[in-house]
Design a protein around this motif. Structure first.
Motif, PDB file in Angstrom:
ATOM      1  N   GLY A  74       0.831  -1.185   0.000  1.00  0.00           N
ATOM      2  CA  GLY A  74       0.000   0.000   0.000  1.00  0.00           C
ATOM      3  C   GLY A  74       0.878   1.252   0.000  1.00  0.00           C
ATOM      4  O   GLY A  74       1.999   1.274  -0.432  1.00  0.00           O
ATOM      5  N   ASP A  75       0.284   2.303   0.538  1.00  0.00           N
ATOM      6  CA  ASP A  75       1.006   3.573   0.623  1.00  0.00           C
ATOM      7  C   ASP A  75       0.685   4.263   1.942  1.00  0.00           C
ATOM      8  O   ASP A  75      -0.454   4.679   2.160  1.00  0.00           O
ATOM      9  N   PRO A  76       1.673   4.415   2.822  1.00  0.00           N
ATOM     10  CA  PRO A  76       1.437   5.101   4.091  1.00  0.00           C
ATOM     11  C   PRO A  76       0.980   6.556   3.912  1.00  0.00           C
ATOM     12  O   PRO A  76       0.334   7.102   4.805  1.00  0.00           O
ATOM     13  N   LEU A  77       1.294   7.157   2.765  1.00  0.00           N
ATOM     14  CA  LEU A  77       0.893   8.552   2.535  1.00  0.00           C
ATOM     15  C   LEU A  77      -0.420   8.681   1.761  1.00  0.00           C
ATOM     16  O   LEU A  77      -0.789   9.778   1.339  1.00  0.00           O
ATOM     17  N   TRP A 104       8.131   4.229   2.538  1.00  0.00           N
ATOM     18  CA  TRP A 104       8.035   4.048   1.088  1.00  0.00           C
ATOM     19  C   TRP A 104       6.703   4.604   0.625  1.00  0.00           C
ATOM     20  O   TRP A 104       5.653   4.307   1.209  1.00  0.00           O
ATOM     21  N   THR A 105       6.733   5.403  -0.452  1.00  0.00           N
ATOM     22  CA  THR A 105       5.519   5.982  -1.009  1.00  0.00           C
ATOM     23  C   THR A 105       5.612   6.063  -2.525  1.00  0.00           C
ATOM     24  O   THR A 105       6.702   6.233  -3.077  1.00  0.00           O
ATOM     25  N   GLY A 106       4.483   5.975  -3.166  1.00  0.00           N
ATOM     26  CA  GLY A 106       4.433   6.168  -4.614  1.00  0.00           C
ATOM     27  C   GLY A 106       4.349   7.634  -4.998  1.00  0.00           C
ATOM     28  O   GLY A 106       4.472   7.991  -6.171  1.00  0.00           O
ATOM     29  N   TYR A 107       4.128   8.490  -4.033  1.00  0.00           N
ATOM     30  CA  TYR A 107       4.094   9.935  -4.301  1.00  0.00           C
ATOM     31  C   TYR A 107       5.530  10.447  -4.440  1.00  0.00           C
ATOM     32  O   TYR A 107       6.457   9.894  -3.869  1.00  0.00           O
ATOM     33  N   VAL A 108       5.690  11.533  -5.178  1.00  0.00           N
ATOM     34  CA  VAL A 108       6.996  12.167  -5.354  1.00  0.00           C
ATOM     35  C   VAL A 108       7.121  13.289  -4.321  1.00  0.00           C
ATOM     36  O   VAL A 108       6.197  14.092  -4.144  1.00  0.00           O
TER      37      VAL A 108
END
Length: 166
Positions: A74-77, A104-108
Motif C-alpha cells: 500500500g502507501d502510508p501517505l 516508502w511511497t508512490g508519491y513524489v
C-alpha cells in the motif's frame, strides 16, 4: 487505517534489524506491483491501539535491538492513512528515542500535499516515486525501479541511512 503485514523482526526493508508495517490503501496501482493485495483501503486488518502498543514494545525490545521502523504498503501517505500514520510516528518519536523511520511511497516528494508533508516531517528516510515496471532494476538498494529515490531527510537521526549503499 488497515494493515496487511507486520514483521517484528525484518532485515530486508531498510538497514539493520527493523520493525516493518505494510499498510492498506494505494491509489497508484502501479503495473507490476508485487503487493497488489494492499491496494484496497478496506483490506487487511484494522491497525488499532493494541497493534500500535505491540509495535512500540517490539521497537523497544532490548533482547533484539531494532534500528528503526519501516512503513510500506500500500502507501502510508495515502490520504486516508495520514492521520493514523502521523499519530503512530509521533508516538514512535516520543516513546522510541534513537530509532529511525523509513517510509516508502508512490508519491513524489516535491508534489506532496501539506498534510503529507506534515507526516514526512517525522520521517528520516523517504523512498519516493511510483514503481515503474519498465524501469525495474533489481540491483538497486531499497527500491524496485530506477525512478524511485532514497531521500535522507534527517541524516542525524538516520545514522547516514545506509547512504554509502546508494
Amino acid at each position: 487505517m488497515n494493515f496487511h503485514k507486520y514483521y517484528p523482526l525484518d532485515v530486508v526493508n531498510g538497514p539493520g534489524t527493523r520493525v516493518t508495517l505494510f499498510v492498506a490503501g494505494c491509489e497508484h496501482q502501479c503495473r507490476g506491483c508485487y503487493n497488489q493485495s494492499t491496494w484496497d483501503l478496506r483490506s487487511g486488518q484494522v491497525f488499532d491501539k493494541a497493534m500500535a502498543d505491540i509495535l512500540i514494545k517490539d521497537l523497544n525490545d532490548t533482547r533484539v535491538p531494532r534500528r528503526g521502523l519501516s512503513l510500506s504498503g500500500g502507501d502510508p501517505l495515502h490520504p486516508a492513512n495520514l492521520a493514523a500514520v502521523g499519530a503512530l510516528l509521533q508516538r514512535v518519536r516520543r516513546e522510541c528515542p534513537g530509532k529511525d523511520v523509513w517510509l516508502w511511497t508512490g508519491y513524489v516528494h516535491e508534489n506532496l500535499s501539506d498534510a503529507q508533508r506534515a507526516v514526512v516531517e517525522l520521517v528520516d528516510v523517504l523512498v519516493d516515486g511510483p514503481f515503474v515496471q519498465e524501469l525495474l532494476s533489481p540491483g538497486l538498494p531499497w527500491r524496485g525501479s530506477s525512478n524511485q529515490r532514497v531521500l535522507t531527510l534527517k541524516p542525524n537521526n538516520s545514522r547516514q541511512a545506509g547512504a554509502s549503499l546508494l
